[in-house]
Design a protein around this motif. Structure first.
Motif, PDB file in Angstrom:
ATOM      1  N   ASP A  58       0.846  -1.055  -0.060  1.00 44.62           N
ATOM      2  CA  ASP A  58       0.091  -0.034  -0.044  1.00 44.62           C
ATOM      3  C   ASP A  58       0.944   1.136  -0.108  1.00 44.62           C
ATOM      4  O   ASP A  58       0.352   2.327  -0.637  1.00 44.62           O
ATOM      5  CB  ASP A  58      -0.816   0.009   1.263  1.00 44.62           C
ATOM      6  CG  ASP A  58      -2.047  -0.895   1.027  1.00 44.62           C
ATOM      7  OD1 ASP A  58      -2.251  -1.724   0.068  1.00 44.62           O
ATOM      8  OD2 ASP A  58      -3.009  -1.042   2.171  1.00 44.62           O
ATOM      9  N   SER A  91      -3.975  -4.399   0.161  1.00 43.14           N
ATOM     10  CA  SER A  91      -4.887  -4.621   1.224  1.00 43.14           C
ATOM     11  C   SER A  91      -6.137  -4.578   0.187  1.00 43.14           C
ATOM     12  O   SER A  91      -6.421  -4.090  -0.734  1.00 43.14           O
ATOM     13  CB  SER A  91      -4.923  -3.701   2.241  1.00 43.14           C
ATOM     14  OG  SER A  91      -5.491  -2.417   1.843  1.00 43.14           O
ATOM     15  N   GLN A 110      -8.608  -3.050   1.095  1.00 44.18           N
ATOM     16  CA  GLN A 110      -9.169  -1.711   1.177  1.00 44.18           C
ATOM     17  C   GLN A 110      -8.699  -0.894  -0.103  1.00 44.18           C
ATOM     18  O   GLN A 110      -9.473  -0.183  -0.709  1.00 44.18           O
ATOM     19  CB  GLN A 110      -9.233  -1.193   2.354  1.00 44.18           C
ATOM     20  CG  GLN A 110      -9.744  -1.813   3.649  1.00 44.18           C
ATOM     21  CD  GLN A 110      -9.086  -2.987   4.378  1.00 44.18           C
ATOM     22  OE1 GLN A 110      -8.232  -3.532   3.550  1.00 44.18           O
ATOM     23  NE2 GLN A 110      -9.590  -3.316   5.419  1.00 44.18           N
ATOM     24  N   THR A 111      -7.484  -0.974  -0.216  1.00 48.54           N
ATOM     25  CA  THR A 111      -6.618  -0.285  -1.253  1.00 48.54           C
ATOM     26  C   THR A 111      -7.252  -0.680  -2.676  1.00 48.54           C
ATOM     27  O   THR A 111      -7.408   0.203  -3.388  1.00 48.54           O
ATOM     28  CB  THR A 111      -5.201  -0.281  -1.141  1.00 48.54           C
ATOM     29  OG1 THR A 111      -4.705   0.259   0.146  1.00 48.54           O
ATOM     30  CG2 THR A 111      -4.412   0.219  -2.387  1.00 48.54           C
ATOM     31  N   TRP A 145      -4.130   2.318   4.047  1.00 47.72           N
ATOM     32  CA  TRP A 145      -5.277   2.383   3.151  1.00 47.72           C
ATOM     33  C   TRP A 145      -6.305   3.518   3.609  1.00 47.72           C
ATOM     34  O   TRP A 145      -7.126   4.196   3.018  1.00 47.72           O
ATOM     35  CB  TRP A 145      -6.143   1.103   3.063  1.00 47.72           C
ATOM     36  CG  TRP A 145      -6.610   0.483   4.356  1.00 47.72           C
ATOM     37  CD1 TRP A 145      -6.150  -0.429   5.303  1.00 47.72           C
ATOM     38  CD2 TRP A 145      -8.011   0.897   5.052  1.00 47.72           C
ATOM     39  NE1 TRP A 145      -6.624  -0.776   6.245  1.00 47.72           N
ATOM     40  CE2 TRP A 145      -8.187   0.214   6.137  1.00 47.72           C
ATOM     41  CE3 TRP A 145      -8.769   1.779   4.793  1.00 47.72           C
ATOM     42  CZ2 TRP A 145      -8.921   0.072   7.193  1.00 47.72           C
ATOM     43  CZ3 TRP A 145      -9.812   1.974   5.746  1.00 47.72           C
ATOM     44  CH2 TRP A 145     -10.029   1.116   6.909  1.00 47.72           C
ATOM     45  N   GLU A 149      -8.666   6.312   1.855  1.00 49.18           N
ATOM     46  CA  GLU A 149     -10.175   6.615   2.466  1.00 49.18           C
ATOM     47  C   GLU A 149     -10.360   7.825   2.678  1.00 49.18           C
ATOM     48  O   GLU A 149     -11.560   8.348   2.515  1.00 49.18           O
ATOM     49  CB  GLU A 149     -10.400   5.630   3.345  1.00 49.18           C
ATOM     50  CG  GLU A 149     -11.954   5.732   3.916  1.00 49.18           C
ATOM     51  CD  GLU A 149     -12.216   4.782   4.790  1.00 49.18           C
ATOM     52  OE1 GLU A 149     -12.897   3.746   4.822  1.00 49.18           O
ATOM     53  OE2 GLU A 149     -11.622   5.019   6.209  1.00 49.18           O
TER      54      GLU A 149
END
Length: 361
Positions: free
Chosen positions: A101, A199, A201-202, A277, A281
């Protein structure tokens, strides 16, 4: 190396796993031609921004090559498994995807800071750069490529000059990705190997844009980009890396502060007290930069891409044209695929296997 300072050519290198990042300055030949001696100030300001961002996110600068830079993010020994036959692999630790990330966020940070650099904007407005091709583009436009794999780490050279270097087809593939950003009209390209390490999320802020065979390789890979548009940046915001002149005391103080921030971030990341991440966001700039990439657009683009790879080019054309309507500004990867299919009159060739060759080295 011997005690006399000579290289011992019989000493082997060390096989390591790493994320390799390559970035290059666009329109460099034209800019050099116009700036002449001032090109050094231009390149060194870019280097300051790129090096500072990559260093902050735990990367290491390996090479400065005029208009290009090579970086590496190495994994800690505890994350690497040495298998039989000297094969290396990574453990499934949180720190692995945190490092992955960081490599992506580092390059995104560079894009933002290049746009905000007062010094680079001043150079752009210089009478020396009264050239339409340069003035019509941002102050500095760069391409970025990321790839994960093994490399041989070691010293290369002779008693006249020695460089620490990484030799591997994986290093070359990072360069291929950077070059291909021009073909797809995006600032960043990632191979599926580095994408797999990100990740979850990323990954939400990226998308697959094609399946290709790069020059010098045989196996097709998926390639991805990060959904950002630098044109949505608010350039009136405070510069992230203000230029502090050449005052030695100021520069020394800033270097110390930068090392402290880097160490604190690395410690927080390694011990999972901070997740990279979350920057993607919550950062205001990144929220603005991805505003045009709505769920509706991304879903239709995904359907169009899937149809294209499957050889259903009639459906692919229909979906990708719908995707273009759903995005306020032109989407370059969509245009790239449509242009490629158009060159075959939207009929896949008989030997179509769901991938194409990259045209750039």
């Amino acid at each position: 190396m011997s005690q006399e300072g000579n290289i011992n050519h019989l000493v082997p290198g060390k096989k390591v796993l790493g994320i390799f990042g390559f970035c290059s300055i666009r329109q460099f030949m034209d800019t050099t031609d116009y700036l002449q001696e001032s090109i050094m100030m231009f390149v060194n300001e870019i280097a300051r921004i790129v090096h500072t961002s990559v260093d902050h996110f735990s990367g290491q600068c390996n090479k400065n090559i005029g208009d290009a830079f090579l970086f590496v993010w190495k994994f800690e020994e505890k994350d690497v498994i040495a298998e039989e036959g000297q094969e290396l692999s990574l453990r499934n630790y949180n720190s692995v995807y945190q490092i992955a990330d960081m490599s992506l966020v580092a390059f995104i940070s560079v894009i933002i800071q290049l746009e905000r650099s007062r010094k680079l904007r001043d150079i752009k407005s210089s009478p020396l750069l009264r050239n339409d091709a340069i003035l019509d583009s941002p102050a500095v436009q760069m391409g970025f490529g990321l790839h994960y794999g093994w490399a041989i780490e070691g010293a290369i050279g002779s008693e006249h000059k020695i460089d620490a270097s990484y030799l591997s087809p994986h290093v070359n593939l990072a360069s291929r990705m950077e070059s291909a950003t021009k073909q797809y009209g995006v600032p960043i390209l990632l191979t599926e190997q580095i994408w797999d390490l990100l990740s979850n999320q990323t990954k939400e802020y990226t998308r697959r844009i094609d399946r290709v065979v790069a020059k010098g390789t045989r196996k097709p890979i998926n390639i991805y980009t990060c959904n950002i548009d630098r044109n949505n940046l608010d350039l009136d915001q405070k510069e992230l890396l203000p230029f502090n002149g050449e005052n030695p005391e100021t520069k020394k103080r800033d270097r110390v502060r930068a090392r402290i921030r880097r160490t604190r971030l690395r410690e927080a990341v390694v011990h999972n007290k901070f997740y990279i991440w979350t920057i993607l966001e919550s950062d205001d700039d990144l929220i603005k930069m991805r505003a045009d990439y709505t769920p509706a657009f991304l879903e239709v683009f995904k359907m169009g891409l899937s149809a294209y790879l499957a050889g259903d080019w009639t459906n692919a054309r229909s979906q990708l044209l719908k995707a273009q309507v759903l995005k306020p500004n032109e989407d370059a990867p969509t245009e790239s695929i449509l242009s490629f299919m158009s060159s075959y009159s939207f009929r896949p060739p008989a030997d179509w296997n769901g991938y194409r060759n990259l045209t750039d080295k």
